[in-house]
Design a protein around this motif. Structure first.
Motif, PDB file in Angstrom:
ATOM      1  N   VAL A 142      39.209  36.025  48.233  1.00 32.93           N
ATOM      2  CA  VAL A 142      40.260  36.884  47.683  1.00 32.93           C
ATOM      3  C   VAL A 142      41.407  36.012  47.176  1.00 32.93           C
ATOM      4  CG1 VAL A 142      41.998  38.652  48.210  1.00 32.93           C
ATOM      5  CG2 VAL A 142      39.681  38.846  49.168  1.00 32.93           C
ATOM      6  N   PHE A 143      41.845  35.066  47.997  1.00 36.18           N
ATOM      7  CA  PHE A 143      42.978  34.206  47.633  1.00 36.18           C
ATOM      8  C   PHE A 143      42.613  33.240  46.511  1.00 36.18           C
ATOM      9  CE2 PHE A 143      43.647  35.460  52.078  1.00 36.18           C
ATOM     10  CZ  PHE A 143      44.860  36.112  51.938  1.00 36.18           C
ATOM     11  N   MET A 144      41.388  32.712  46.548  1.00 35.68           N
ATOM     12  CA  MET A 144      40.941  31.830  45.465  1.00 35.68           C
ATOM     13  C   MET A 144      40.970  32.565  44.132  1.00 35.68           C
ATOM     14  SD  MET A 144      37.762  29.552  46.786  1.00 35.68           S
ATOM     15  CE  MET A 144      37.255  29.889  48.444  1.00 35.68           C
ATOM     16  N   HIS A 145      40.560  33.833  44.160  1.00 40.51           N
ATOM     17  CA  HIS A 145      40.504  34.628  42.941  1.00 40.51           C
ATOM     18  C   HIS A 145      41.915  34.889  42.401  1.00 40.51           C
ATOM     19  CE1 HIS A 145      39.484  38.455  40.646  1.00 40.51           C
ATOM     20  NE2 HIS A 145      38.823  37.497  40.035  1.00 40.51           N
ATOM     21  N   PHE A 146      42.852  35.211  43.279  1.00 38.41           N
ATOM     22  CA  PHE A 146      44.243  35.408  42.838  1.00 38.41           C
ATOM     23  C   PHE A 146      44.811  34.109  42.258  1.00 38.41           C
ATOM     24  CE2 PHE A 146      44.298  39.487  44.942  1.00 38.41           C
ATOM     25  CZ  PHE A 146      45.331  40.187  44.329  1.00 38.41           C
ATOM     26  N   ARG A 147      44.552  32.977  42.913  1.00 35.46           N
ATOM     27  CA  ARG A 147      45.043  31.687  42.381  1.00 35.46           C
ATOM     28  C   ARG A 147      44.433  31.403  41.017  1.00 35.46           C
ATOM     29  NH1 ARG A 147      44.040  29.814  47.629  1.00 35.46           N
ATOM     30  NH2 ARG A 147      42.253  28.623  46.897  1.00 35.46           N
ATOM     31  N   HIS A 148      43.149  31.717  40.862  1.00 32.97           N
ATOM     32  CA  HIS A 148      42.443  31.477  39.603  1.00 32.97           C
ATOM     33  C   HIS A 148      43.115  32.205  38.439  1.00 32.97           C
ATOM     34  CE1 HIS A 148      39.160  30.885  36.796  1.00 32.97           C
ATOM     35  NE2 HIS A 148      39.013  32.178  36.671  1.00 32.97           N
ATOM     36  N   HIS A 149      43.653  33.389  38.699  1.00 30.37           N
ATOM     37  CA  HIS A 149      44.254  34.193  37.628  1.00 30.37           C
ATOM     38  C   HIS A 149      45.715  33.849  37.344  1.00 30.37           C
ATOM     39  CE1 HIS A 149      41.093  36.921  36.277  1.00 30.37           C
ATOM     40  NE2 HIS A 149      40.590  36.759  37.484  1.00 30.37           N
ATOM     41  N   LEU A 150      46.284  32.893  38.060  1.00 31.87           N
ATOM     42  CA  LEU A 150      47.663  32.486  37.777  1.00 31.87           C
ATOM     43  C   LEU A 150      47.806  31.959  36.348  1.00 31.87           C
ATOM     44  CD1 LEU A 150      48.749  30.766  41.113  1.00 31.87           C
ATOM     45  CD2 LEU A 150      49.763  32.827  40.086  1.00 31.87           C
ATOM     46  N   ARG A 151      46.825  31.193  35.893  1.00 29.18           N
ATOM     47  CA  ARG A 151      46.862  30.667  34.513  1.00 29.18           C
ATOM     48  C   ARG A 151      46.818  31.802  33.501  1.00 29.18           C
ATOM     49  NH1 ARG A 151      43.524  27.423  36.886  1.00 29.18           N
ATOM     50  NH2 ARG A 151      41.666  28.354  35.997  1.00 29.18           N
ATOM     51  N   GLN A 152      45.953  32.774  33.745  1.00 27.44           N
ATOM     52  CA  GLN A 152      45.856  33.916  32.836  1.00 27.44           C
ATOM     53  C   GLN A 152      47.172  34.691  32.820  1.00 27.44           C
ATOM     54  OE1 GLN A 152      43.254  37.112  34.009  1.00 27.44           O
ATOM     55  NE2 GLN A 152      43.038  37.846  31.896  1.00 27.44           N
ATOM     56  N   LYS A 153      47.772  34.878  33.971  1.00 27.69           N
ATOM     57  CA  LYS A 153      49.047  35.587  34.074  1.00 27.69           C
ATOM     58  C   LYS A 153      50.102  34.865  33.237  1.00 27.69           C
ATOM     59  CE  LYS A 153      52.277  37.115  37.682  1.00 27.69           C
ATOM     60  NZ  LYS A 153      53.437  36.340  37.253  1.00 27.69           N
ATOM     61  N   ASP A 154      50.139  33.552  33.344  1.00 25.19           N
ATOM     62  CA  ASP A 154      51.089  32.759  32.567  1.00 25.19           C
ATOM     63  C   ASP A 154      50.815  32.904  31.065  1.00 25.19           C
ATOM     64  OD1 ASP A 154      53.268  30.799  32.386  1.00 25.19           O
ATOM     65  OD2 ASP A 154      51.694  29.444  31.664  1.00 25.19           O
ATOM     66  N   GLU A 155      49.544  32.856  30.678  1.00 27.73           N
ATOM     67  CA  GLU A 155      49.183  33.008  29.257  1.00 27.73           C
ATOM     68  C   GLU A 155      49.603  34.378  28.730  1.00 27.73           C
ATOM     69  OE1 GLU A 155      44.976  32.290  28.826  1.00 27.73           O
ATOM     70  OE2 GLU A 155      45.160  30.213  29.540  1.00 27.73           O
ATOM     71  N   LEU A 156      49.378  35.423  29.510  1.00 25.16           N
ATOM     72  CA  LEU A 156      49.742  36.769  29.076  1.00 25.16           C
ATOM     73  C   LEU A 156      51.256  36.926  28.966  1.00 25.16           C
ATOM     74  CD1 LEU A 156      47.130  38.841  31.122  1.00 25.16           C
ATOM     75  CD2 LEU A 156      47.100  38.345  28.660  1.00 25.16           C
ATOM     76  N   GLU A 157      51.988  36.298  29.873  1.00 29.20           N
ATOM     77  CA  GLU A 157      53.452  36.336  29.777  1.00 29.20           C
ATOM     78  C   GLU A 157      53.931  35.562  28.551  1.00 29.20           C
ATOM     79  OE1 GLU A 157      54.788  34.943  33.610  1.00 29.20           O
ATOM     80  OE2 GLU A 157      54.594  36.943  34.507  1.00 29.20           O
ATOM     81  N   GLN A 158      53.263  34.462  28.219  1.00 24.78           N
ATOM     82  CA  GLN A 158      53.630  33.695  27.024  1.00 24.78           C
ATOM     83  C   GLN A 158      53.388  34.513  25.751  1.00 24.78           C
ATOM     84  OE1 GLN A 158      55.405  30.906  27.026  1.00 24.78           O
ATOM     85  NE2 GLN A 158      55.380  31.216  29.242  1.00 24.78           N
ATOM     86  N   ILE A 159      52.346  35.325  25.760  1.00 18.21           N
ATOM     87  CA  ILE A 159      52.092  36.214  24.615  1.00 18.21           C
ATOM     88  C   ILE A 159      53.246  37.195  24.469  1.00 18.21           C
ATOM     89  CG2 ILE A 159      50.617  38.101  23.785  1.00 18.21           C
ATOM     90  CD1 ILE A 159      48.212  36.529  24.993  1.00 18.21           C
TER      91      ILE A 159
END
Length: 170
Positions: A146-163
């Motif tokens: 569960v925690f690995m999966h949340f950490r994995h999506h941190l990059r995606q979250k940052d990319e979406l915020e940059q958009i």
């Protein structure tokens, strides 16, 4: 930052998005921030369900992880790559939840994780449920996933915020 704090931070950051920002999709094939949250919540519950299944087993499983699963747990997380699931497993996540609904759903994930935090290490490590890509995982490994999966999506979250910044929405 401990693992649960990461998920609490995800939840708290939901308050900084307007409904428009939460649902904004820059392209049809790119998820919105709300869809990313929906995905994280749905998958967390799936992993926790598998963890809880391990608790109910009474037959030990001595098979282990796949090669990728071994690597995943050895490095403690997903490699920094985008992972594309097969189409049949890749249904677009829900994009209609409000911040409040997502916060409540995140609270349910946090509650389940908190309830198991002190117990998961005491579950027989040979009671396992099979993951389609990682092989046979025990309760502690499902919990950690569960925690690995949340950490994995941190990059995606940052990319979406940059958009959102690029679109002058953030």
């Amino acid at each position: 930052m401990n693992e649960l704090t990461l998920i609490i931070t995800y939840k708290n950051e939901l308050q900084k998005y307007s409904l428009e920002q939460l649902r904004f999709k820059s392209e049809e094939s790119v998820w919105s921030i709300g869809q990313m949250y929906d995905h994280l919540i749905v998958v967390a519950h799936e992993y926790l369900d598998d963890m809880e299944t391990c608790v109910t087993l009474n037959e030990e499983q001595h098979l282990g992880k796949t090669e990728f699963g071994e690597r995943l747990y050895k490095i403690g997380g997903f490699p920094p790559i985008k992972i594309k699931l097969p189409d049949k497993l890749n249904t677009p996540p829900n994009n209609s939840d409000s911040n409040e609904v997502l916060i409540n759903r995140m609270n349910q994930v946090i509650l389940r994780l908190s309830q198991w935090e002190s117990k998961v290490s005491n579950i027989n490590p040979n009671y396992k449920v099979k993951h389609g890509g990682f092989g046979w995982l025990n309760a502690k490994e499902w919990y950690e996933l569960v925690f690995m999966h949340f950490r994995h999506h941190l990059r995606q979250k940052d990319e979406l915020e940059q958009i959102l910044v690029k679109e002058q929405m953030f």
